[in-house]
Design an enzyme around this catalytic site. Structure first.
Site: not given
Ligand code: BES
Ligand code: ZN
Ligand code: ZN
Length: 477
Positions: A247, A254, A266, A325, A327, A329
């Site tokens: 990811d 990111k 991920d 990001d 993704e 869901r």
């Molecule tokens: N894979 C990440 C979540 C994650 C973050 C897992 C840290 C493990 C450690 C996910 O896809 C993500 O990026 N989520 C975002 C969602 C937001 C953009 C609504 C997040 O949590 O910042």
């Molecule tokens: Zn992710």
């Molecule tokens: Zn993500």
């Protein structure tokens, strides 16, 4: 790891170390001198672990008397991991465990084996780095013999799960995860069907295809099936695992540095449900279970999906993408909607879904939520506590879905600034029509430094939880 069963306690010998787990008051250890027994007795009440040299072999005494049944088991697993470190330091190859409680013997074997796990594939000097510990023997009645056969399968399943998480995306692409699933299906005895791009496109899995648009690799969608003739359930339990093999955040990249360092993990949710299927099939648990694994990486690229895009999902509903990001869901939504066709009794997903979940409770627990009945929610929490993978239940009220209203589509993929773990869960719930439990394992799935028997890197969290939860269905059926 080799798990051995022994009817009676062998005499102390130099070849093997001995662990005695005692859960009542101290009782004398045979073949040790009176002075040593006096010493162990003097330490017992204050120390959880005391080791002495007995007849040239290492003898460790574990005090498991404090706490309730669940906390005792977890304490034993954690101490067992310390013992494993000690044994490897002394280049010891085998250990014999005995206890006044078979559950404690098993927890000790589990902690030793899981703590002894290593991922050495990419080292040039693997053999030098290998732990010395190879065999765990347990002393007890015939019931224990069966439990050890079961533990071996669970251990192999957690190992498989951790291996998958530890593999970088340079090896573990979405098509490769399909190949790994096929190979594990042969080892453990479940069925596996893996779809590639053509089938996923013909199925109109718009969420999965959207996330895959920036990628050079094809997506995959795997269905793992365990349907034994003696299943206690008529409708299957469906497990769904987030299989984002890497990811980057996509175009909503990111923010570097370090925020991407662990993003090979991920697919921790996929690894959890794959591992659970290995343990369930490996132990021939009489429950009909299906696991779904949507998989892709999430990258920026010439054709990548973009903030503002409106995506038509597998179920025909539309999603406004406001952050690429978010993704997980998108791909889970398609798998959850596809799960409807199985008319499941219950669907449980596992996903490294939100940073919000990780920030809320860290590595120590899973964030859980759902609309399944209270009994199911309690059963899954109970399973989590018994295996040392506790679930903290978050509210799942409908008001949280208000943050997902879009001005152009049925939903947007981004909630507000608050309660990010819950709004992600509410987004997913829209794609379900069955009792549903969502497990956000973003906190505990991957650790950057050694975390007791969970090791370093992929922890395999969720495997033992889902296995225990499904196994308990048989006892309670
Ligand atoms: N894979 C990440 C979540 C994650 C973050 C897992 C840290 C493990 C450690 C996910 O896809 C993500 O990026 N989520 C975002 C969602 C937001 C953009 C609504 C997040 O949590 O910042
Ligand atoms: Zn992710
Ligand atoms: Zn993500």
């Amino acid at each position: 790891m080799v798990f051995q069963y022994k009817k009676a306690l062998p005499a102390l010998s130099k070849q093997t170390a001995h662990v005695f787990v005692q859960s009542k008051k101290f009782s004398k250890i045979p073949s040790l001198s009176k002075a040593q027994n006096d010493y162990l007795k003097s330490q017992f009440s204050d120390r959880e672990l005391t080791c002495v040299d007995g007849m040239g072999s290492l003898v460790c005494l574990v005090n498991a008397s404090k706490g309730n049944a669940h906390t005792q088991l977890e304490k034993v697993r954690i101490i067992a991991d310390k013992v494993a470190t000690e044994l490897n330091k002394h280049k010891i190859k085998s250990v014999t465990i005995s206890s006044d409680n078979d559950e404690h013997t098993l927890a000790c074997a589990e902690g030793l084996a899981l703590g002894n796990y290593q991922f050495l594939k990419y080292y040039g000097d693997k053999s030098k780095r290998q732990n010395s510990l190879k065999t765990v023997a347990c002393v007890g009645g015939t019931e224990l013999k069966k439990s050890l056969v079961e533990l071996k399968q669970v251990y192999e399943a957690v190992k498989a799960s951790r291996d998958l998480v530890n593999e970088p995306v340079s090896y573990l692409t979405a098509p490769q995860i399909g190949k790994e699933i096929k190979s594990l299906s042969k080892t453990f005895g479940f069925k596996a069907e893996v779809w590639g791009r053509a089938k996923i496109t013909s199925m109109k899995m718009g969420g999965l295809l959207a996330v895959n648009k920036g990628s050079l690799d094809d997506p995959s969608f795997s269905t793992l099936t365990w349907k034994p003739a003696n299943a206690v359930n008529k409708k299957p339990i469906v497990l769904v695992g987030k299989g984002v093999v890497y990811d980057t955040g996509g175009l909503s990249l990111k923010p570097t540095p370090h925020s991407m360092d662990m993003m090979k993990s991920d697919m921790g949710g996929a690894a959890a449900v794959i591992g659970a299927m290995c343990a369930i099939a490996g132990n021939k648990i009489p429950v009909h279970v299906i696991a779904l694994v949507p998989s892709t990486d999430n990258r920026p690229g010439g054709n990548a999906y973009a903030p503002g895009d409106v995506i038509t999902m597998f179920d025909g509903s539309t999603v406004e993408v406001l952050n690429t990001d978010a993704e997980g869901r998108m791909i889970l939504a398609d798998a959850l909607a596809y799960a409807k066709k199985f008319k499941p009794e219950l669907v449980v997903d596992a996903a490294t879904l939100t940073g919000a979940a990780a920030r809320a409770i860290g590595k120590h627990a899973i964030v859980g939520m759902g609309n399944a009945d209270n009994k199911t929610m309690s059963q899954i929490k109970e399973a989590g506590e018994s295996v040392g993978e506790p679930i903290v239940e978050f509210p799942f009220w409908d008001v949280y879905a208000d943050d997902l209203k879009s001005t152009i589509a049925d939903q947007k993929n981004l909630g507000g600034p608050e309660a990010g773990a819950i709004t992600a869960g509410k987004f997913l719930e829209k794609f379900t029509d069955y009792p549903y439990v969502h497990l956000d394992i973003a906190g505990p799935a991957f650790v950057l430094s050694r975390f007791n028997y969970r090791g370093i890197g992929g922890t395999g969290v969720g495997v033992r939880l889902l296995y225990q939860f499904i196994k308990n269905k048989v006892i309670k059926a």
